[in-house]
Design a protein around this motif. Structure first.
Motif, PDB file in Angstrom:
ATOM      1  N   GLU A  23      -0.124   7.049  -0.840  1.00 29.75           N
ATOM      2  CA  GLU A  23      -0.967   6.837   0.189  1.00 29.75           C
ATOM      3  C   GLU A  23      -1.084   5.226   0.409  1.00 29.75           C
TER       4      GLU A  23
ATOM      5  N   VAL B 128      -5.797   1.565   2.722  1.00 27.37           N
ATOM      6  CA  VAL B 128      -6.564   1.881   3.838  1.00 27.37           C
ATOM      7  C   VAL B 128      -6.517   1.083   5.111  1.00 27.37           C
TER       8      VAL B 128
ATOM      9  N   THR C 217      -7.615 -10.698   5.113  1.00 27.07           N
ATOM     10  CA  THR C 217      -6.209 -10.223   4.448  1.00 27.07           C
ATOM     11  C   THR C 217      -6.200  -8.831   4.037  1.00 27.07           C
TER      12      THR C 217
ATOM     13  N   GLU D  16      -4.575  -7.653   1.382  1.00 33.45           N
ATOM     14  CA  GLU D  16      -3.671  -7.457  -0.005  1.00 33.45           C
ATOM     15  C   GLU D  16      -4.332  -6.270  -0.929  1.00 33.45           C
ATOM     16  N   GLY D  17      -5.631  -6.078  -0.577  1.00 28.82           N
ATOM     17  CA  GLY D  17      -6.283  -5.105  -1.436  1.00 28.82           C
ATOM     18  C   GLY D  17      -6.075  -3.573  -1.165  1.00 28.82           C
ATOM     19  N   ALA D  18      -6.738  -2.902  -1.741  1.00 25.01           N
ATOM     20  CA  ALA D  18      -6.643  -1.271  -1.862  1.00 25.01           C
ATOM     21  C   ALA D  18      -5.319  -0.969  -1.992  1.00 25.01           C
ATOM     22  N   ARG D  19      -4.788  -1.306  -3.081  1.00 23.57           N
ATOM     23  CA  ARG D  19      -3.478  -0.759  -3.347  1.00 23.57           C
ATOM     24  C   ARG D  19      -3.667   0.634  -3.683  1.00 23.57           C
ATOM     25  N   GLY D  20      -2.824   1.413  -3.046  1.00 26.25           N
ATOM     26  CA  GLY D  20      -2.953   2.861  -3.276  1.00 26.25           C
ATOM     27  C   GLY D  20      -2.459   3.289  -4.593  1.00 26.25           C
ATOM     28  N   ARG D  21      -2.947   4.363  -5.017  1.00 25.60           N
ATOM     29  CA  ARG D  21      -2.575   4.885  -6.267  1.00 25.60           C
ATOM     30  C   ARG D  21      -2.808   6.571  -6.125  1.00 25.60           C
ATOM     31  N   SER D  22      -2.645   6.915  -4.757  1.00 27.15           N
ATOM     32  CA  SER D  22      -2.924   8.492  -4.698  1.00 27.15           C
ATOM     33  C   SER D  22      -1.533   9.144  -4.239  1.00 27.15           C
TER      34      SER D  22
ATOM     35  N   PHE E 272      -4.814  15.333  -1.542  1.00 28.75           N
ATOM     36  CA  PHE E 272      -4.850  13.924  -2.224  1.00 28.75           C
ATOM     37  C   PHE E 272      -4.725  14.109  -3.842  1.00 28.75           C
TER      38      PHE E 272
ATOM     39  N   ASP F 201      -5.250  12.296  -7.584  1.00 32.21           N
ATOM     40  CA  ASP F 201      -5.645  11.144  -7.785  1.00 32.21           C
ATOM     41  C   ASP F 201      -5.788  11.302  -9.383  1.00 32.21           C
ATOM     42  N   LEU F 202      -5.112  10.178 -10.265  1.00 32.97           N
ATOM     43  CA  LEU F 202      -5.211  10.070 -11.574  1.00 32.97           C
ATOM     44  C   LEU F 202      -6.116   9.318 -12.342  1.00 32.97           C
TER      45      LEU F 202
ATOM     46  N   THR G  12      -7.502  16.796  -4.454  1.00 31.63           N
ATOM     47  CA  THR G  12      -8.793  17.365  -3.191  1.00 31.63           C
ATOM     48  C   THR G  12      -7.728  18.126  -2.180  1.00 31.63           C
TER      49      THR G  12
ATOM     50  N   PRO H  37      -5.930 -13.663  -1.877  1.00 33.49           N
ATOM     51  CA  PRO H  37      -6.225 -12.167  -1.509  1.00 33.49           C
ATOM     52  C   PRO H  37      -7.544 -11.615  -1.869  1.00 33.49           C
ATOM     53  N   ALA H  38      -7.935 -10.801  -1.252  1.00 35.75           N
ATOM     54  CA  ALA H  38      -9.454 -10.000  -1.604  1.00 35.75           C
ATOM     55  C   ALA H  38      -8.936  -9.234  -2.840  1.00 35.75           C
ATOM     56  N   PHE H  39     -10.158  -8.802  -3.578  1.00 42.13           N
ATOM     57  CA  PHE H  39      -9.811  -7.767  -4.546  1.00 42.13           C
ATOM     58  C   PHE H  39      -9.123  -6.552  -3.805  1.00 42.13           C
ATOM     59  N   ALA H  40      -8.609  -5.661  -4.973  1.00 39.68           N
ATOM     60  CA  ALA H  40      -8.425  -4.293  -4.342  1.00 39.68           C
ATOM     61  C   ALA H  40      -9.750  -3.535  -4.247  1.00 39.68           C
ATOM     62  N   GLN H  41      -9.904  -3.339  -3.097  1.00 37.28           N
ATOM     63  CA  GLN H  41     -11.269  -2.536  -2.704  1.00 37.28           C
ATOM     64  C   GLN H  41     -11.020  -1.656  -1.685  1.00 37.28           C
ATOM     65  N   VAL H  42     -11.849  -0.674  -1.328  1.00 35.76           N
ATOM     66  CA  VAL H  42     -12.015   0.304  -0.360  1.00 35.76           C
ATOM     67  C   VAL H  42     -13.439   0.210  -0.133  1.00 35.76           C
TER      68      VAL H  42
ATOM     69  N   ASN I 257      -7.170   1.817  -5.740  1.00 36.60           N
ATOM     70  CA  ASN I 257      -8.244   2.377  -4.646  1.00 36.60           C
ATOM     71  C   ASN I 257      -9.300   3.145  -4.993  1.00 36.60           C
TER      72      ASN I 257
ATOM     73  N   MET J 185     -13.063   8.416  -4.821  1.00 38.37           N
ATOM     74  CA  MET J 185     -11.723   8.218  -3.949  1.00 38.37           C
ATOM     75  C   MET J 185     -12.200   8.506  -2.544  1.00 38.37           C
TER      76      MET J 185
ATOM     77  N   HIS K 182     -10.266   9.124   0.942  1.00 36.50           N
ATOM     78  CA  HIS K 182      -9.219   9.439   1.754  1.00 36.50           C
ATOM     79  C   HIS K 182      -9.671   9.898   3.244  1.00 36.50           C
TER      80      HIS K 182
ATOM     81  N   THR L  22     -14.257  11.813  -2.463  1.00 37.44           N
ATOM     82  CA  THR L  22     -14.100  12.814  -3.539  1.00 37.44           C
ATOM     83  C   THR L  22     -14.716  12.029  -4.504  1.00 37.44           C
TER      84      THR L  22
END
Lengths: 304, 257, 298
Positions: free
Chosen positions: B152, B155, B168, B170-176, B205, B207-208, B221, C17-22, C148, C180, C182, C187
């Protein structure tokens, strides 16, 4: 293993062990509400109210912990201890009386701290055959009461001491700090362990329940049953009304079960074997057998 | 000293804003190489939800929690397991939209560097999740359909991602793991016949997580979109716990009952 | 520090960079496409399926009398714990705190319709309170990002329930959540570790969808005596006397042992013990049930 390595291992283990002991015996100060704080120590909980007029201390833990307890009190106030209240005759509730008066009382002899207990506490402490170690505890008491509540105004709030007859013992008191909205319950309420019903010293399960219900009557919860009146138990974490409800319910339900078994004519050993507290044993510390036995004996002793 | 520090910071900042240097492009990584998490291994479904609709075949007409249309309800109420057996359609409740919900075990492996394979012991079904794949138009539908997978992406809003001034991404590195499945044969969302049609689009989706006691789990999901039989997308989430080995993996043929 | 220094350092920070976040902010509506009857009208008495409970939890639940909620006044306005709230009735609003000086995310806040429950999920790395601090319904929550996924740890929960038919959750439990997002779906996996009542962690997951048009009103609750009762009565069933425990087995044709729950019953191999199960000829109890309005008993 070489001697050098053995010595190093012992040093490391010793340091670790000392750290553990220090942690277990450590004393912590936890502000509660208004003028009132809780001091958590090896002897249970001490309640402290501070202000311009001085300090009120409820339950002084043991003599061994007195210097630590006093050091903790001194982080809250450098005023003298003027009032001291013991919620029961237990050594870990009043063992520190003399030492705290010496360490923290007024230097003016005419202002010696008033040490309040219900008169049944003093009566039991001066009875023949009392242990020598308790003599000093008895000597520290200079203010008993028999009619409830005993109250006084201090640091701008009413401090009200209520006698709870035949509860944990027959000399129990609970203390309400009315403006701070905090109740110090003593060992009538111990949220993480079975209550001790000291039948030999006048305790009973019905008296304990009456005491818990009295606390519930006095406490007023905040919105959605949280906060509002805080309750400092004899030992265990800081609580509010909802926590007292859970504890009261536990005692009531186990009492109901034991009562039912008693009605069926079961002996004490048969009742213990039936394990009427088994769904609470994983949650509450203390001996289930001792608790069940105290319920059985106090129910059996009731006049029909 | 301050001058050198400032110079270093200025150069480093400028370099970071430039992005990668021009020159020979690196070949794209395979899905396996790019995997942010590892789903491979044996996993057991732990049934802590919908127990009486999953561990046993519920009563006819018991469609609690499924947002069926009137048409879907009508078809569901006509469920006849004997008829399905006679027609060789025992696997109707083992299709992709329902498979992960069946109490059982799955074995996840890489069939190749860009295809993740899920073997389910219940119904002896195999799903192939194709990274970078495309369904062949007009292909015959199957119980497991054709699944297109991707890790995925981060976002983003509805438009193409714009860096903007000062923001920026850079964040929200997906792992789904995101999977879209189509070309699915009509089947049942549960054993007792609530239907989904051949036009169903299945989105999933994966997710681990690793729990406090060290156990890896994944949650899938599942979003089933079928306007013919469902008033709205049917969304469930199913939990699997990792096993050390294949213990309990018990291939079992489909059953209508 | 000179102006030049400030300018250059500011430019450098601008590029950090911002922190990894949603962003989980928004108005979320629950989806009841799993366990609809249990979560909406409520669980059947004696239904302990799908729960890895021990004998202590079983007896507690067997002893529980629903009258307690009305007879014991202090139960009337008692909220769900933060762990159960994610399963129960009610919509949710999530907001977040951004530190104006650093633009860093400091906390998420959840507001649940049911009992107007508010919770703060701290993102600033603060420690949990000491063990002698008071417990609350929402507990004390901190969280960290795992890519995420937001992993929330909650301690200091008051005693509550894992199912509102009396199956308890103790005040010694720790709740872990994984959030999570999506697209417009959320979820949340909730993992409850309870050394008092569970033999293994209870892992459940619930789904929400983004509903920007939703408005959460005020729940409100006032407690008052509803029934005259003798002082100190706590309704409970003595062991072995609860008359309702076999209902769910009879209504749904399930073996009684299966309704008693336990970790063994959660795993696929337990189906071998259910081989004698015969479903009722047709559904006659909660046959639909995806929202509060379509969840009819018959």
């Amino acid at each position: 293993m070489s001697m050098k390595r053995l010595l190093i291992a012992m040093l490391v283990w010793g340091t670790y062990a000392c750290a553990q002991v220090q942690t277990q015996d450590a004393v912590h100060v936890f502000p509660v509400q208004g003028n009132v704080s809780m001091i958590v120590g090896p002897g249970g909980n001490t309640t402290v109210q501070v202000g311009k007029e001085g300090i009120v201390v409820v339950d002084t833990q043991t003599a061994a912990a007195a210097s630590q307890v006093m050091a903790a009190i001194r982080t809250l106030s450098d005023r003298p201890i003027i009032w001291m209240i013991n919620t029961s005759m237990d050594a870990d509730h009043m063992g520190g009386n003399e030492a705290l008066i010496r360490l923290g009382g007024s230097t003016d002899a005419s202002e010696r701290a008033r040490v309040i207990t219900h008169e049944n506490v003093l009566n039991r402490l001066v009875a023949p055959g009392i242990a020598q170690a308790r003599v000093a505890d008895a000597a520290s008491i200079n203010d008993t009461y028999f009619r409830s509540p005993k109250d006084f105004l201090f640091n701008g709030e009413a401090v009200m001491v209520y006698h709870m007859p035949a509860a944990h013992t027959d000399g129990d008191s609970i203390v309400l700090f009315r403006r701070s909205d905090v109740i110090s319950s003593g060992d009538i309420f111990t949220p993480d362990r079975y209550p001790v019903i000291d039948v030999q010293n006048g305790g009973s399960v019905q008296g304990l329940l009456d005491g818990l219900n009295k606390i519930l009557e006095m406490a007023v919860a905040g919105k959605y049953q949280e906060g509002g009146t805080f309750v400092i138990p004899g030992r265990g974490r800081l609580c509010d009304e909802a926590d007292v409800v859970e504890f009261r319910d536990m005692v009531t339900i186990i009492r109901d079960r034991v009562q039912d078994m008693l009605k069926k004519g079961m002996t004490l050993e048969q009742v213990k074997a039936a394990k009427p507290s088994r769904d609470y044993d994983t949650q509450y510390k203390g001996s289930p057998d001792v608790f069940v036995e105290s319920i059985y004996k106090s129910l059996a002793a009731r006049k029909p | 000293m301050t001058k050198y520090l400032l110079a270093w910071v200025a150069v480093a900042t400028a370099y970071a804003q430039l992005g990668p240097a021009p020159g020979k492009a690196k070949p794209p990584r395979s899905a396996k190489e790019a995997a942010p998490v590892d789903f491979t291994g044996y996993w057991v479904s732990v049934v802590t939800e919908d127990w009486r609709w999953r561990m046993v075949t519920p009563a006819k007409g018991d469609f609690a929690s499924i947002p069926l249309t009137a048409e879907g309800r009508k078809v569901g109420n006509a469920w006849d397991p004997a008829k399905d057996e006679a027609a060789g359609e025992q696997c109707r409740s083992y299709g992709a939209p329902a498979l992960m919900r069946i109490p059982g075990r799955v074995h996840i492996t890489w069939a190749d560097d860009n295809t993740l394979q899920i073997d389910a012991d219940q119904g002896t079904q195999t799903r192939l999740l194709h990274f970078g794949g495309k369904p062949t138009p007009g292909a015959a539908p199957t119980w497991q359909g054709y699944s297109v997978a991707q890790w995925e992406p981060p976002v983003r809003g509805v438009q193409s991602p714009q860096q903007g001034l000062g923001a920026t991404r850079e964040g929200a590195r997906g792992r789904s793991l995101e999977v879209v499945t189509t070309q699915i044969r009509p089947g049942y969302l549960r054993k007792n016949g609530p239907p989904y049609s051949g036009n169903t689009v299945l989105k999933e989706f994966f997710d681990l997580s690793v729990e406090r006691n060290g156990d890896p789990w994944f949650v899938v999901t599942t979003i089933v979109e079928d306007p013919q039989n469902l008033t709205e997308p049917f969304v469930t989430s199913t939990n699997f716990k990792k096993q050390k080995d294949a213990s309990g993996f018990s291939p079992t043929a489909c059953s209508s009952r | 520090m000179s102006k030049l220094t400030v300018l250059v350092l500011s430019a450098a920070l601008w590029g950090v960079p911002a922190f990894a976040q949603v962003d989980f902010s928004g108005e979320w509506a629950p989806l009841y496409h799993e366990n609809g009857p249990e979560r909406l009208p409520g669980p059947e008495l004696g239904d302990y399926t799908e729960l890895p409970i021990n004998d202590a939890a079983r007896l507690r639940a067997d002893s529980w009398d629903a009258d307690r909620i009305s007879v014991v006044e202090q139960y009337q306005c008692r909220p769900h714990g933060s762990d159960y709230a994610l399963r129960g009735l009610g919509n949710m609003r999530v907001t977040r705190d951004i530190d104006p000086a650093t633009q860093r995310l400091m906390a998420f806040h959840t507001h649940m319709l049911a009992w107007d429950s508010d919770r703060t999920i701290y993102m600033d790395g603060r420690a949990h309170p000491p063990e002698y601090a008071n417990h609350t319904w929402q507990g004390f929550s901190t969280a960290v990002w795992e890519g995420n996924m937001l992993t929330v740890t909650t301690t200091h929960l008051k005693e509550n329930y894992i199912r509102r038919n009396g199956v308890p959750r103790s005040d010694q439990a720790t709740s872990t959540e994984h959030w999570m997002r999506h697209g417009d779906y959320l979820t949340v996996v909730t993992v409850i570790d309870d050394p008092v009542f569970l033999t293994e962690p209870l892992v459940r997951s619930d789904n929400w969808y983004l509903d920007p048009g939703q408005h959460i009103g005020i729940f409100g609750c006032e407690h008052a005596p509803e029934l005259p009762k003798p002082e100190g009565v706590v309704p409970n069933h003595l062991p072995g006397t609860n008359p309702f425990l076999r209902e769910v087995s009879e209504w749904y044709g399930l073996p009684y042992e299966a309704t008693r729950g336990g970790a063994e019953t959660l795993y696929p191999e337990y189906r071998q013990k259910l081989s004698g199960y015969k479903a009722p000829p047709k559904c006659d109890r909660y046959c639909t049930c995806t929202t509060l309005f379509d969840c009819q008993l018959r």
